[in-house]
Design a protein around this motif. Structure first.
Motif, PDB file in Angstrom:
ATOM      1  N   LYS A  10      37.784 -66.483   8.125  1.00  0.00           N
ATOM      2  CA  LYS A  10      36.599 -65.816   7.547  1.00  0.00           C
ATOM      3  C   LYS A  10      37.135 -64.471   6.953  1.00  0.00           C
ATOM      4  O   LYS A  10      36.807 -64.044   6.052  1.00  0.00           O
ATOM      5  N   ILE A  11      38.433 -63.857   7.576  1.00  0.00           N
ATOM      6  CA  ILE A  11      39.064 -62.845   7.088  1.00  0.00           C
ATOM      7  C   ILE A  11      39.705 -63.108   5.518  1.00  0.00           C
ATOM      8  O   ILE A  11      39.431 -62.195   4.574  1.00  0.00           O
ATOM      9  N   ARG A  15      38.063 -61.128   2.300  1.00  0.00           N
ATOM     10  CA  ARG A  15      39.069 -60.456   1.536  1.00  0.00           C
ATOM     11  C   ARG A  15      39.200 -61.067   0.069  1.00  0.00           C
ATOM     12  O   ARG A  15      39.025 -59.955  -0.785  1.00  0.00           O
ATOM     13  N   ASN A  16      39.059 -62.351  -0.086  1.00  0.00           N
ATOM     14  CA  ASN A  16      38.887 -62.913  -1.438  1.00  0.00           C
ATOM     15  C   ASN A  16      37.607 -62.212  -2.282  1.00  0.00           C
ATOM     16  O   ASN A  16      37.660 -62.051  -3.382  1.00  0.00           O
ATOM     17  N   HIS A  17      36.635 -62.327  -1.382  1.00  0.00           N
ATOM     18  CA  HIS A  17      35.317 -62.097  -1.743  1.00  0.00           C
ATOM     19  C   HIS A  17      35.349 -60.414  -2.494  1.00  0.00           C
ATOM     20  O   HIS A  17      34.803 -60.265  -3.661  1.00  0.00           O
ATOM     21  N   ARG A  23      37.011 -56.702  -8.751  1.00  0.00           N
ATOM     22  CA  ARG A  23      37.297 -56.769 -10.305  1.00  0.00           C
ATOM     23  C   ARG A  23      36.104 -56.701 -11.246  1.00  0.00           C
ATOM     24  O   ARG A  23      36.425 -56.452 -12.554  1.00  0.00           O
ATOM     25  N   ARG A  24      34.909 -56.995 -10.819  1.00  0.00           N
ATOM     26  CA  ARG A  24      33.816 -56.876 -11.556  1.00  0.00           C
ATOM     27  C   ARG A  24      32.850 -55.706 -11.436  1.00  0.00           C
ATOM     28  O   ARG A  24      31.944 -55.341 -12.494  1.00  0.00           O
ATOM     29  N   THR A  34      30.190 -52.781   0.784  1.00  0.00           N
ATOM     30  CA  THR A  34      29.685 -53.812   2.169  1.00  0.00           C
ATOM     31  C   THR A  34      30.580 -54.623   2.367  1.00  0.00           C
ATOM     32  O   THR A  34      30.832 -55.118   3.791  1.00  0.00           O
ATOM     33  N   ALA A  35      31.449 -55.395   1.505  1.00  0.00           N
ATOM     34  CA  ALA A  35      32.350 -56.641   1.519  1.00  0.00           C
ATOM     35  C   ALA A  35      33.636 -55.674   2.551  1.00  0.00           C
ATOM     36  O   ALA A  35      34.188 -56.312   3.178  1.00  0.00           O
ATOM     37  N   SER A  36      33.911 -54.615   2.182  1.00  0.00           N
ATOM     38  CA  SER A  36      34.936 -53.840   2.763  1.00  0.00           C
ATOM     39  C   SER A  36      34.681 -53.663   4.332  1.00  0.00           C
ATOM     40  O   SER A  36      35.560 -53.811   5.136  1.00  0.00           O
TER      41      SER A  36
END
Length: 53
Positions: A10-11, A15-17, A23-24, A34-36
């Motif tokens: 999941k990490i 992280r990839n998400h 990048r966008r 939020t992802a962070s």
């Protein structure tokens, strides 16, 4: 209970998400932040479980 292997997977996914989003979008965008935060939570949970082994 979530296993360490499941947490690591999941990490990596989170992280990839987050990297894909960054990048966008600006690093300060709600989506990237939020992802962070999600990644931080997962990392903290991983460390907590690892210490309890």
């Amino acid at each position: 209970m979530v296993t360490l292997d499941n947490l690591l997977e999941k990490i990596e996914q989170t992280r990839n998400h987050m990297l894909s989003l960054s990048r966008r979008m600006p690093l300060t965008s709600d989506a990237v932040v939020t992802a962070s935060v999600q990644l931080d939570d997962l990392l903290n949970e991983y460390e907590k479980q690892r210490k309890n082994m």
